[in-house]
Design a protein around this motif. Structure first.
Motif, short mmCIF file in Angstrom:
data_model
loop_
_atom_site.label_atom_id
_atom_site.label_comp_id
_atom_site.label_asym_id
_atom_site.label_seq_id
_atom_site.Cartn_x
_atom_site.Cartn_y
_atom_site.Cartn_z
N PHE A 187 0.64 -0.65 0.27
CA PHE A 187 -0.20 0.01 0.29
C PHE A 187 0.82 1.18 -0.09
CE2 PHE A 187 -2.93 3.50 1.86
CZ PHE A 187 -3.52 3.58 1.45
N ILE A 188 2.26 1.47 1.26
CA ILE A 188 2.74 2.29 0.81
C ILE A 188 3.60 2.13 -0.07
CG2 ILE A 188 5.30 3.19 2.28
CD1 ILE A 188 3.99 1.60 4.68
N VAL A 189 3.83 1.07 -1.08
CA VAL A 189 4.15 1.82 -2.40
C VAL A 189 3.46 1.65 -3.35
CG1 VAL A 189 6.01 -0.03 -3.82
CG2 VAL A 189 6.24 -0.24 -1.46
N ALA A 190 2.26 1.46 -3.16
CA ALA A 190 1.35 2.12 -4.61
C ALA A 190 1.56 3.20 -4.56
CB ALA A 190 0.20 0.65 -4.61
N SER A 191 1.09 3.68 -3.04
CA SER A 191 0.63 4.68 -3.23
C SER A 191 1.25 5.97 -2.82
CB SER A 191 -1.03 5.50 -1.66
OG SER A 191 0.14 4.51 -0.55
N SER A 192 2.71 5.80 -2.73
CA SER A 192 3.39 6.61 -2.64
C SER A 192 4.06 6.82 -4.44
CB SER A 192 4.31 6.61 -1.78
OG SER A 192 5.08 5.57 -2.09
N ALA A 193 3.58 5.92 -4.92
CA ALA A 193 4.12 6.10 -6.38
C ALA A 193 2.77 6.09 -7.35
CB ALA A 193 4.14 4.39 -6.93
N THR A 194 1.85 6.03 -6.74
CA THR A 194 0.47 7.29 -7.59
C THR A 194 0.42 8.46 -7.07
OG1 THR A 194 -0.62 5.69 -7.17
CG2 THR A 194 -1.81 6.27 -7.61
N LEU A 195 1.23 8.85 -5.37
CA LEU A 195 1.44 10.20 -6.16
C LEU A 195 2.46 11.06 -6.90
CD1 LEU A 195 0.50 10.69 -1.91
CD2 LEU A 195 -1.09 11.80 -4.08
N LEU A 196 3.30 10.82 -6.04
CA LEU A 196 4.54 11.38 -7.41
C LEU A 196 4.12 10.92 -8.38
CD1 LEU A 196 7.06 9.74 -5.70
CD2 LEU A 196 6.39 12.09 -5.57
N VAL A 197 3.33 9.99 -9.48
CA VAL A 197 3.32 10.44 -10.97
C VAL A 197 2.62 11.68 -10.74
CG1 VAL A 197 1.81 8.33 -12.73
CG2 VAL A 197 3.86 7.44 -10.81
N ILE A 198 1.28 11.24 -10.34
CA ILE A 198 0.50 12.56 -10.33
C ILE A 198 0.69 13.43 -10.04
CG2 ILE A 198 -2.31 13.89 -9.44
CD1 ILE A 198 -2.37 10.95 -11.24
N PHE A 199 1.38 13.94 -8.84
CA PHE A 199 2.22 15.48 -9.06
C PHE A 199 3.50 15.54 -9.87
CE2 PHE A 199 0.01 15.09 -4.83
CZ PHE A 199 -0.87 16.26 -5.24
N LEU A 200 4.01 14.36 -10.13
CA LEU A 200 5.61 15.41 -10.93
C LEU A 200 5.09 15.40 -12.76
CD1 LEU A 200 8.41 13.18 -9.57
CD2 LEU A 200 7.76 15.35 -8.78
N SER A 201 4.31 13.68 -12.93
CA SER A 201 3.40 13.67 -14.19
C SER A 201 3.25 15.48 -15.01
CB SER A 201 2.59 13.11 -15.26
OG SER A 201 3.38 11.78 -13.67
N SER A 202 1.90 15.52 -13.53
CA SER A 202 0.51 17.41 -14.06
C SER A 202 2.00 18.53 -14.04
CB SER A 202 0.38 16.97 -12.93
OG SER A 202 0.48 17.59 -11.58
N LEU A 203 3.15 18.29 -13.25
CA LEU A 203 4.16 19.67 -13.29
C LEU A 203 4.55 20.17 -14.74
CD1 LEU A 203 5.12 19.21 -9.56
CD2 LEU A 203 3.96 21.56 -10.82
N ALA A 204 5.91 18.87 -15.56
CA ALA A 204 5.82 18.56 -16.37
C ALA A 204 5.10 18.85 -17.60
CB ALA A 204 6.59 17.52 -16.03
N ALA A 205 3.71 18.13 -17.17
CA ALA A 205 3.46 18.49 -18.66
C ALA A 205 2.65 19.40 -18.60
CB ALA A 205 1.84 17.51 -18.71
N PHE A 206 2.55 19.92 -17.73
CA PHE A 206 2.23 21.89 -17.45
C PHE A 206 2.90 23.07 -18.01
CE2 PHE A 206 1.40 25.62 -15.13
CZ PHE A 206 0.42 26.06 -15.51
N ALA A 207 4.51 22.00 -18.43
CA ALA A 207 5.14 23.47 -18.45
C ALA A 207 4.73 22.69 -20.31
CB ALA A 207 6.19 22.95 -17.70
N PHE A 208 5.24 21.66 -20.30
CA PHE A 208 4.70 21.21 -21.63
C PHE A 208 3.78 22.20 -22.35
CE2 PHE A 208 8.03 17.49 -20.73
CZ PHE A 208 8.28 18.24 -21.18
N SER A 209 3.46 22.48 -21.97
CA SER A 209 1.73 22.30 -22.93
C SER A 209 1.76 24.05 -22.31
CB SER A 209 0.09 21.70 -21.89
OG SER A 209 -0.57 22.58 -22.20
N VAL A 210 1.79 24.24 -21.23
CA VAL A 210 1.82 26.37 -21.09
C VAL A 210 2.62 26.83 -21.30
CG1 VAL A 210 0.74 28.24 -19.38
CG2 VAL A 210 -0.41 25.73 -19.63
N ILE A 211 4.22 26.28 -21.02
CA ILE A 211 4.98 27.70 -21.22
C ILE A 211 5.92 27.25 -22.56
CG2 ILE A 211 6.95 28.65 -19.80
CD1 ILE A 211 5.88 27.05 -17.50
#
Lengths: 296, 276
Positions: B76-100
């Motif tokens: 549970f710890i591994v799966a949920s931290s992976a999920t949270l990190l994937v969501i945050f790191l990917s969305s931050l990077a995706a935002f830069a690629f899309s908007v800036i």
């Protein structure tokens, strides 16, 4: 857009957004490729005593009969499982796409095994096919087909059958979902026009459904090939690669060489070779996908 | 549009369709029933598995015998931290690629996209060496970070972010919002569907991952469920009520999550189109 005034300045602004991902990406995805190639040029053990040997690991690989036999096993698995599981996915999608009650139940039944862990599905399969007390043998005895339990896991062909059967049961739901989405995208009007012209259901299937499914079939086949190439866990857990080494796939041989025989350099050599093969398949997939979207 | 089909044909259609569905469910149902049989239960015919008496004794015994909750917690710890990190790191990077519109943007995006083709299974030997050098063997980060490095989330979220109307950004700028506020208050809420799909997908994939944890973790206390479960599987024991109970316990969370989110999961597969 407002931000395109100064690209260099914007780079600084973009950094906090892209850097966290990029660091993880570089360290845990890109660097291992380079490191793997570097390792493949060395004798390398877990305690990291190493010296440069050039391409001699690659030469050793070409002469290693165990490499070829386990690579061959992976190839057999790819060649057998790909058509089987792709076709089974299509059949299940067609079942779910009929005019039938309880579609959701059907869809969930076919897909449910996919969410189970490979450890669990392997364990279920081991007991399902157990010789003396397994479900399958007991069932066959109950209906009087056999009197002595079949030794599923100690004959080469039967062991292969169990492995492919397990993989089919576990993963076919994925292909089904992709096929189902494609089936639902075929315009109803095609079928209406065909039935006005008097086409039988079989003709409609052959001349409308199948051609319309061709693009998605390419995608599914390539995904299946990539997935099957990487086969390891279910074989490891069900047959252990046996009987003997009859079902041992290449990933298992890489694992054994690297971590049991402590020969990371040679393991990296085989890994890099597999990596190159998989990249070629992936590029093929992308080219085909692109061609497909150009047509549409 | 279709002609009425005959009742026999219809009956046949239902029998075949539901017959296959039952075959797919049968191993799972069987697992459940075996787990409800007390240890040492003798079976002479198939039907014995499915008829009473039932008991939950195995469940108590497994919970006492094995650190199954520890493994579940690890998973549970591994799966949920992976999920949270994937969501945050990917969305931050995706935002830069899309908007800036920044320098090297296209090069970097293609570079990130190329990572989609890299099979982690073929990378584990070098990954083991790197993770070892970082001193991370037998730790959670070793299990989480390689999963976070997969760029699928970045690519999917960029597609979604590209569809967000640009006047929203302009009016937010006029109101004095910084980039991060725009990301957090506008882009994230508008992409909930995609984020949910990626989250569920990442969670299930990480929860079930076998090969990498198998290599990166040696201590039993750090096992995830897929590593712990096979320690019970023994092909030669005739009595497998206990292993099947372990299987049931290991599967329940995944089955429950799936039944809850089956719509999103199935949708997620359609637009990610990736496997294992």
């Amino acid at each position: 857009m407002e931000f395109n005034s100064n690209k260099k300045k914007n780079f600084i602004k973009a950094l906090p957004f892209i850097l966290p991902f990029m660091i993880v990406y570089l360290v845990f995805l890109v660097f291992p490729i380079i490191r793997g190639f570097w390792m493949s040029l060395h004798r390398w053990t877990i305690v990291r005593k190493m010296h440069f040997v050039g391409f001699s690991n690659y030469i050793e690989m070409f002469q290693d009969s165990s490499f070829w036999s386990s690579f061959g096993n992976t190839m057999i698995f790819v060649l057998v499982s790909t058509p089987t599981i792709v076709l089974a996915g299509l059949v299940l999608a067609l079942i779910c796409n009929q005019k039938i009650r309880g579609k959701l139940f059907l869809k969930i039944s076919f897909f449910l095994p996919y969410v189970l862990s490979v450890a669990v599905i392997s364990s279920i399969m081991v007991y399902l096919f157990q010789t003396n007390n397994g479900f399958i043998n007991m069932f066959l005895e109950d209906i009087g087909v056999i009197s002595n339990g079949i030794q599923w896991l100690s004959r080469d062909l039967l062991a292969w059958f169990v492995v492919v059967f397990a993989t089919l049961w576990w993963t076919v739901g994925f292909n089904m979902i992709l096929y189902l989405a494609a089936l639902q995208d075929i315009p109803e009007s095609y079928y209406e026009a065909a039935s006005v012209d008097g086409a039988t259901p079989l003709e409609q299937f052959l001349y409308i459904t199948l051609p319309q499914l061709k693009p998605i079939t390419w995608v599914i086949v390539l995904l299946q090939i990539i997935f099957s190439y990487k086969v390891f866990a279910q074989i490891w857990l069900i047959t252990g690669g046996g009987p003997g080494t009859a079902t041992r796939p290449i990933i298992q041989y890489i694992y054994e060489t690297s971590f049991r025989q402590n020969s990371l350099g040679y393991g990296a050599t085989m890994s890099f070779t597999i990596f190159v093969i998989l990249i070629i398949i992936s590029v093929a997939q992308i080219v085909i996908r692109r061609k497909r979207s150009d047509v549409q | 549009m279709k002609k009425e089909i005959s009742p026999t044909k219809k009956a046949l259609k239902y029998m075949v369709s539901y017959g296959i569905a039952v075959c797919f469910l049968l191993p799972i149902i069987w697992m459940l029933f075996v787990s409800l049989k007390s240890e040492g239960f003798r079976v002479s015919r198939i039907i014995d598995w499915f008829t009473p008496p039932y008991s939950l004794a195995n469940y108590f015994s497994v919970i006492q015998r094995a650190p199954i909750f520890r493994w579940m917690l690890n998973s549970f710890i591994v799966a949920s931290s992976a999920t949270l990190l994937v969501i945050f790191l990917s969305s931050l990077a995706a935002f830069a690629f899309s908007v800036i519109d920044f320098k090297f943007k296209n090069v970097l995006f293609v570079f990130a996209m190329a990572g989609l083709m890299v099979p982690t299974e073929a990378n584990v030997v070098a990954l083991f060496d790197i993770v070892g050098n970082l001193g991370l063997i037998n730790t959670y980060p070793a299990l989480v970070l390689p999963r976070v490095a997969i760029p699928l989330g970045v690519i999917i979220l960029k597609e979604f972010f590209d569809a967000v109307p640009r006047d929203l950004i302009d009016s937010a700028r006029i109101d004095g919002c910084g980039l991060f506020r725009i990301y957090w208050n506008i882009f994230m809420p508008l992409s909930k569907a995609a984020i949910a799909a990626i989250a569920i997908f990442t969670f299930i994939q990480t929860w079930n991952e076998f090969l990498w944890p198998f290599i990166a973790v040696m201590e039993q206390s750090m096992f995830t469920l897929p590593l712990g479960v096979p320690t019970f599987t023994d092909a030669y024991t005739p009595d497998y009520t206990i292993p099947m109970t372990v299987n049931m316990l290991a599967s329940l969370p995944a089955i429950v999550i799936f039944l809850f989110f089956q719509k999103q999961i199935i949708k997620g597969i359609k637009f990610t189109g990736i496997k294992g």
